[in-house]
Motif scaffolding. Structure first.
Motif, PDB file in Angstrom:
ATOM      1  N   PHE A 116      -4.379   1.169  -2.769  1.00  0.00           N
ATOM      2  CA  PHE A 116      -4.283   0.090  -2.155  1.00  0.00           C
ATOM      3  C   PHE A 116      -4.564  -0.942  -3.190  1.00  0.00           C
ATOM      4  O   PHE A 116      -3.864  -2.047  -3.133  1.00  0.00           O
ATOM      5  N   LYS A 154      -3.608   8.187  -1.884  1.00  0.00           N
ATOM      6  CA  LYS A 154      -3.065   6.703  -1.482  1.00  0.00           C
ATOM      7  C   LYS A 154      -3.526   5.687  -2.490  1.00  0.00           C
ATOM      8  O   LYS A 154      -4.399   5.942  -3.023  1.00  0.00           O
ATOM      9  N   LEU A 168      -2.165  14.160   4.351  1.00  0.00           N
ATOM     10  CA  LEU A 168      -2.411  13.057   2.904  1.00  0.00           C
ATOM     11  C   LEU A 168      -2.621  13.626   1.575  1.00  0.00           C
ATOM     12  O   LEU A 168      -3.733  14.369   1.729  1.00  0.00           O
ATOM     13  N   TYR A 206       0.952  -1.172  -0.083  1.00  0.00           N
ATOM     14  CA  TYR A 206      -0.114   0.214   0.152  1.00  0.00           C
ATOM     15  C   TYR A 206       1.048   1.292   0.050  1.00  0.00           C
ATOM     16  O   TYR A 206       2.019   1.018   0.576  1.00  0.00           O
ATOM     17  N   GLN A 241       4.342  18.121   3.533  1.00  0.00           N
ATOM     18  CA  GLN A 241       4.402  18.922   4.833  1.00  0.00           C
ATOM     19  C   GLN A 241       4.890  20.308   4.559  1.00  0.00           C
ATOM     20  O   GLN A 241       5.910  20.451   4.059  1.00  0.00           O
ATOM     21  N   GLY A 272       1.817  20.464   9.669  1.00  0.00           N
ATOM     22  CA  GLY A 272       1.890  18.965   9.833  1.00  0.00           C
ATOM     23  C   GLY A 272       1.771  18.279   8.591  1.00  0.00           C
ATOM     24  O   GLY A 272       1.422  18.765   7.603  1.00  0.00           O
ATOM     25  N   LEU A 273       2.009  17.090   8.496  1.00  0.00           N
ATOM     26  CA  LEU A 273       1.912  16.272   7.225  1.00  0.00           C
ATOM     27  C   LEU A 273       0.483  16.015   6.979  1.00  0.00           C
ATOM     28  O   LEU A 273      -0.308  15.846   7.805  1.00  0.00           O
ATOM     29  N   TYR A 281       2.521  12.075   1.147  1.00  0.00           N
ATOM     30  CA  TYR A 281       2.023  13.045   2.184  1.00  0.00           C
ATOM     31  C   TYR A 281       2.956  14.105   1.793  1.00  0.00           C
ATOM     32  O   TYR A 281       4.211  14.191   1.340  1.00  0.00           O
ATOM     33  N   PHE A 292       1.421   5.498  -0.296  1.00  0.00           N
ATOM     34  CA  PHE A 292       0.801   7.213   0.145  1.00  0.00           C
ATOM     35  C   PHE A 292       1.873   7.931  -0.520  1.00  0.00           C
ATOM     36  O   PHE A 292       3.221   7.805  -0.288  1.00  0.00           O
ATOM     37  N   GLY A 331      12.105  12.004   1.896  1.00  0.00           N
ATOM     38  CA  GLY A 331      11.417  13.399   1.317  1.00  0.00           C
ATOM     39  C   GLY A 331      12.051  13.768   0.441  1.00  0.00           C
ATOM     40  O   GLY A 331      13.331  13.707  -0.092  1.00  0.00           O
ATOM     41  N   PHE A 359       8.607   5.437   5.726  1.00  0.00           N
ATOM     42  CA  PHE A 359       8.502   6.723   4.943  1.00  0.00           C
ATOM     43  C   PHE A 359       9.814   7.020   4.142  1.00  0.00           C
ATOM     44  O   PHE A 359      10.955   6.392   4.731  1.00  0.00           O
ATOM     45  N   PHE A 416       6.561  13.448   1.049  1.00  0.00           N
ATOM     46  CA  PHE A 416       7.157  12.134   1.427  1.00  0.00           C
ATOM     47  C   PHE A 416       6.234  10.954   0.861  1.00  0.00           C
ATOM     48  O   PHE A 416       5.164  11.068   0.959  1.00  0.00           O
TER      49      PHE A 416
END
Lengths: 114, 111
Positions: free
Chosen positions: B51, B49, B46, B32, B38, B43-44, B36, B34, B104, B101, B90
């Motif tokens: 799946f 994503k 999303l 899976y 920042q 904050g980070l 993200y 993702f 970056g 992760f 990220f």
């Protein structure tokens, strides 16, 4: 609250002191994560709590680091006998389900060890 | 060992130009994935994503990513970058109870 909160936002401490960092996850989220982000580095996984299961501590860098999660909600990350290399931003995240679910991150605690 | 690689530490693009941020991983056949973001002082968050299903995933803020199993990649793209996209990005990849992760990629947007 609406999001993940962390306290304090900044912490300056002297080498050798113990520190406690707090994380309040989103209500109802079963999973909670701690990460460390050092300057110019990615996110380093520290520890993962999922429901009532034993936490995954595989990312803790040394036995000076520990974390607990009380009542399946608030979590505290404790660093004993801090060292200068512990200086970093400590991020907490929570998710409704476990790994694989979207993580919601807090603003982080910036730790500076003098 | 499982790993996530973001080969580009820093990328600079002009506003309005297209963007592609690379992410490669070494996991099994059904990870899976993702992305993200920042933003400075935040904050980070999303972006998107994956799946299963359609390998081209649409996210927020006009971003998309394509899962290419044969190349073990999940590159992030945007057709036209805005100044507000300047941030750290990220990639995260996982399988089962193992998720990591990348280091970056910092994006700078030139006017």
């Amino acid at each position: 609250g609406a999001g993940v909160s962390q306290s304090p936002s900044n912490k300056v401490t002297e080498k050798g002191k113990d520190v406690e960092l707090r994380c309040d996850p989103i209500s109802g989220h079963t999973a909670l994560y701690w990460y460390r982000q050092s300057l110019g580095q990615g996110l380093e996984f520290l520890i993962y709590f999922q429901g009532n299961s034993a936490p995954d501590k595989s990312g803790l860098p040394s036995d000076r680091f520990s974390a607990e999660r009380t009542g399946g909600s608030v979590s505290t990350l404790t660093i004993q006998r801090t060292q200068q290399e512990d200086s970093a931003v400590y991020l907490c995240a929570s998710s409704f389900l476990g790994l694989g679910d979207e993580q919601f991150f807090g603003p982080g605690t910036r730790l500076t060890v003098l | 060992a499982q790993s996530v690689t973001q080969p580009d530490i820093h990328i600079t693009v002009s506003e309005g130009a297209s963007l592609e941020l690379r992410c490669n991983y070494s996991y099994g056949a059904t990870p899976y994935l993702f992305w993200y973001v920042q933003s400075p002082g935040q904050g980070l968050q999303l972006l998107l994503k994956y799946f299963s299903g359609d390998t081209l995933v649409q996210g927020i803020k006009g971003f998309e990513a394509e899962f290419k199993r044969s190349q073990s990649s999940f590159n992030l793209r945007k057709p036209s970058v805005h100044w507000s996209d300047a941030a750290e990005y990220f990639c995260a990849v996982g399988e089962g109870n193992d998720m990591r992760f990348g280091a970056g990629t910092r994006l700078t947007v030139k006017p």
